[in-house]
Enzyme design. Structure first.
Site, PDB file in Angstrom:
ATOM      1  N   ASP A   1       1.820   6.806  -7.721  1.00 33.53           N
ATOM      2  CA  ASP A   1       0.797   7.830  -7.510  1.00 33.53           C
ATOM      3  C   ASP A   1       1.412   9.020  -6.791  1.00 33.53           C
ATOM      4  O   ASP A   1       2.500   8.934  -6.241  1.00 33.53           O
ATOM      5  CB  ASP A   1      -0.389   7.272  -6.712  1.00 33.53           C
ATOM      6  CG  ASP A   1       0.049   6.374  -5.586  1.00 33.53           C
ATOM      7  OD1 ASP A   1       1.033   6.702  -4.910  1.00 33.53           O
ATOM      8  OD2 ASP A   1      -0.604   5.333  -5.372  1.00 33.53           O
TER       9      ASP A   1
ATOM     10  N   ASP B   1       0.811  11.702  -3.846  1.00 35.47           N
ATOM     11  CA  ASP B   1       0.016  12.079  -2.682  1.00 35.47           C
ATOM     12  C   ASP B   1       0.430  13.469  -2.231  1.00 35.47           C
ATOM     13  O   ASP B   1       1.573  13.878  -2.407  1.00 35.47           O
ATOM     14  CB  ASP B   1       0.243  11.083  -1.531  1.00 35.47           C
ATOM     15  CG  ASP B   1      -0.139   9.669  -1.926  1.00 35.47           C
ATOM     16  OD1 ASP B   1      -1.081   9.526  -2.732  1.00 35.47           O
ATOM     17  OD2 ASP B   1       0.507   8.713  -1.463  1.00 35.47           O
TER      18      ASP B   1
ATOM     19  N   ASP C   1       6.349   6.117   8.146  1.00 30.94           N
ATOM     20  CA  ASP C   1       7.047   4.894   8.522  1.00 30.94           C
ATOM     21  C   ASP C   1       8.572   4.953   8.320  1.00 30.94           C
ATOM     22  O   ASP C   1       9.336   4.939   9.274  1.00 30.94           O
ATOM     23  CB  ASP C   1       6.420   3.659   7.856  1.00 30.94           C
ATOM     24  CG  ASP C   1       6.123   3.834   6.375  1.00 30.94           C
ATOM     25  OD1 ASP C   1       6.529   4.856   5.794  1.00 30.94           O
ATOM     26  OD2 ASP C   1       5.488   2.943   5.782  1.00 30.94           O
TER      27      ASP C   1
HETATM   28  P1  ATP Z   1       3.801   3.193  -3.165  1.00 27.71           P
HETATM   29  O1  ATP Z   1       4.773   3.574  -4.204  1.00 27.71           O
HETATM   30  O2  ATP Z   1       3.693   1.750  -2.996  1.00 27.71           O
HETATM   31  O3  ATP Z   1       2.474   3.901  -3.270  1.00 27.71           O
HETATM   32  P2  ATP Z   1       4.078   4.854  -0.844  1.00 27.71           P
HETATM   33  O4  ATP Z   1       5.284   5.158  -0.004  1.00 27.71           O
HETATM   34  O5  ATP Z   1       3.482   5.998  -1.595  1.00 27.71           O
HETATM   35  O6  ATP Z   1       4.497   3.692  -1.803  1.00 27.71           O
HETATM   36  P3  ATP Z   1       1.516   4.546   0.345  1.00 27.71           P
HETATM   37  O7  ATP Z   1       0.915   3.338   0.948  1.00 27.71           O
HETATM   38  O8  ATP Z   1       0.909   5.125  -0.875  1.00 27.71           O
HETATM   39  O9  ATP Z   1       3.031   4.201   0.094  1.00 27.71           O
HETATM   40  O10 ATP Z   1       1.571   5.648   1.487  1.00 27.71           O
HETATM   41  C1  ATP Z   1       1.939   6.994   1.262  1.00 27.71           C
HETATM   42  C2  ATP Z   1       2.798   7.486   2.410  1.00 27.71           C
HETATM   43  O11 ATP Z   1       2.051   7.460   3.623  1.00 27.71           O
HETATM   44  C3  ATP Z   1       4.042   6.663   2.695  1.00 27.71           C
HETATM   45  O12 ATP Z   1       5.123   7.060   1.905  1.00 27.71           O
HETATM   46  C4  ATP Z   1       4.289   6.941   4.166  1.00 27.71           C
HETATM   47  O13 ATP Z   1       4.910   8.182   4.354  1.00 27.71           O
HETATM   48  C5  ATP Z   1       2.877   7.071   4.718  1.00 27.71           C
HETATM   49  N1  ATP Z   1       2.367   5.788   5.211  1.00 27.71           N
HETATM   50  C6  ATP Z   1       1.596   4.901   4.555  1.00 27.71           C
HETATM   51  N2  ATP Z   1       1.299   3.855   5.305  1.00 27.71           N
HETATM   52  C7  ATP Z   1       1.877   4.067   6.499  1.00 27.71           C
HETATM   53  C8  ATP Z   1       1.927   3.353   7.729  1.00 27.71           C
HETATM   54  N3  ATP Z   1       1.321   2.190   7.841  1.00 27.71           N
HETATM   55  N4  ATP Z   1       2.624   3.903   8.744  1.00 27.71           N
HETATM   56  C9  ATP Z   1       3.238   5.102   8.631  1.00 27.71           C
HETATM   57  N5  ATP Z   1       3.235   5.811   7.506  1.00 27.71           N
HETATM   58  C10 ATP Z   1       2.562   5.319   6.458  1.00 27.71           C
HETATM   59 MG    MG Z   2       1.694   5.923  -2.723  1.00 30.38          MG
END
Ligand code: ATP
Ligand code: MG
Length: 451
Positions: free
Chosen positions: A69, A71, A154
């Site tokens: 996705d 963001d 994170d």
């Molecule tokens: P995915 O491909 O699984 O969606 P993602 O990195 O995009 O991986 P998300 O859960 O969609 O993960 O979160 C988007 C972003 O928000 C992450 O890349 C990170 O920068 C931030 N983020 C999400 N959860 C946390 C957390 N628990 N603590 C700190 N930052 C977070």
């Molecule tokens: Mg994501």
């Protein structure tokens, strides 16, 4: 405070100025960004706001993977975002996020938020951020600068910002270098950051499995000690995070990573039993492996099917000691309730899980009209897939049955009739049915081979 100062002076990652990397170095082109995300960043920019694609999408594109996705992070507030888009809705309590709808797609737009260090410094911040005595963040809605937003993310590879306007990547924490080294590194002090949000430990296991990254030594070090903090996390959030891991296309590696870090104890303790047991292990691996294949091929993979697999032996074992007055369905309910105390999977999944389990003994009934009726069962396919995996999981009887059903399904009517087994069991079953449905469901199940 002291830690913050030290990090400010010595911390190579406490960067206030991002490295702005041109497209010639990172290779991410505007065309690779979801059209909706492009539209949103353009609109925000036209109104004078900063707007970046952020997080997983930038990381995945950098690693030449397809993002799940897209963001967006911006300095516009949720109200300002909502005012700009007709189809937008503010969601979330812990974090306030705006969902902007675009056709059938939804793009998450978040306002830059402050990092833990700078929170609570102004009186207005009070109430916006709540931190428990042990460091756990309860509510986190303090808006901040882009730099602060990067610091509260994170892992370094998750804190990259892509500006579609000039195709630059803004890197505050050497995320691009870490991506090249294939290292998952926590931003800031890992212990503090895991304490703030213990779910980050699960995320570490998930990302290292998904990206095939090595967890940096300092990041990994506090996990064993802090793993019990996962108990503090609402079980619905644990479920969501576990499903992300299990349906990521890298469940096999992810589950091993979880176990290696001791993170499964409060979530899926059954993993200890099933992965150590030579009879159970092949089946669990077959379930995880098959789900990974499905996800990677873009086929559907359902949480209910995954849970039916992971909890199969918990159910089978409970069935062994079935008291006289209990039905197979009582045992199913009891098994699911017991597991739900740890992993709060939604009740709406129970029906499918139970159907998959209940179909297993029915595959043994290969006489009379039953096989024809079973083929018409709405869950036949899921039940058959499950049987097949039991077969792959070193259950010879299940493998033989799966082979029979495979041929039966493909055959024409006359071949099907010729395949039926003699109906010697018919009277037995009838007699059983007269003894009431309770025993009959149990008995037929017991006849099945535990895989
Ligand atoms: P995915 O491909 O699984 O969606 P993602 O990195 O995009 O991986 P998300 O859960 O969609 O993960 O979160 C988007 C972003 O928000 C992450 O890349 C990170 O920068 C931030 N983020 C999400 N959860 C946390 C957390 N628990 N603590 C700190 N930052 C977070
Ligand atoms: Mg994501």
């Amino acid at each position: 405070m002291i830690q913050r100062l030290i990090r400010k002076i010595f911390g190579r990652r406490a960067s206030t100025v991002p490295r702005i990397i041109p497209v010639s170095q990172h290779g991410i082109h505007r065309e690779q960004i979801h059209p909706c995300a492009l539209k949103i960043t353009r609109t925000l920019r036209a109104e004078g706001f900063a707007a970046f694609v952020v997080g997983g999408a930038v990381r995945d594109l950098l690693l030449k993977k397809t993002p799940k996705d897209f963001d967006i992070a911006t300095n516009a507030t949720p109200d300002q975002i909502q005012a700009l888009f007709r189809r937008a809705r503010s969601i979330g309590r812990r974090f306030q996020i705006v969902h902007v709808y675009c056709g059938a797609d939804t793009i998450e737009v978040t306002t830059f938020r402050a990092s833990q260090d700078s929170a609570g410094e102004t009186p207005e911040d009070e109430g916006l951020r709540q931190t428990a005595a042990d460091g756990l963040i309860l509510r986190d809605n303090v808006f901040g600068t882009q730099m602060e937003d990067a610091a509260r993310r994170d892992f370094t590879v998750n804190a990259l910002y892509y500006d579609p306007h000039d195709e630059t990547v803004w890197d505050y924490h050497e995320g691009v270098a870490d991506a090249q080294k294939r290292v998952l590194r926590m931003i800031g002090d890992p212990k503090t950051r895991f304490r703030e949000d213990p779910v980050r430990m699960l995320r570490a296991a998930r990302f290292s499995a998904k990206l095939d990254f090595h967890i940096d030594v300092a990041t990994r070090a506090p996990i064993a000690e802090l793993a019990p903090m996962l108990k503090r996390i609402p079980s619905a959030r644990l479920y969501d995070e576990m499903m992300k891991l299990l349906l990521s296309g890298h469940a096999e590696r992810g589950v091993h990573q979880l176990r290696a870090e001791g993170l499964h104890h409060g979530i899926l303790p059954i993993l200890d039993t099933v992965l150590d047991d030579p009879i159970h292990k092949p089946f669990i691996h077959a379930v995880l492996h098959d789900t990974d294949l499905r996800v990677r091929e873009g086929r559907s993979a359902s949480p209910a099917f995954m849970l039916a697999g992971l909890l199969w032996f918990a159910f089978r074992n409970a069935l062994e000691g079935l008291p006289d007055n209990a039905t197979m369905y009582d045992i199913m309910d009891e098994t699911l309730e017991r597991q739900r105390k740890q992993l709060a999977f939604p009740r709406r999944l129970d029906g499918t899980i139970k159907e998959i389990w209940a179909l297993q003994p029915r595959f043994e009934q290969r006489n009379g009209a039953r096989p024809f009726r079973l083929l018409d069962h709405p869950r036949w396919r899921a039940g058959y897939d499950f049987l097949l995996l039991r077969g792959h999981g070193a259950d010879a009887t299940a493998a033989e049955l799966a082979d029979w059903w495979d041929r039966f399904e493909a055959a024409d009517d006359s071949t099907r009739n010729a395949m039926l087994l003699p109906t010697t069991g018919e009277r037995r079953t009838r007699r059983r049915r007269n003894r009431g449905p309770k025993r009959s469901t149990h008995d037929t199940t017991e006849g099945g081979q535990p895989s």
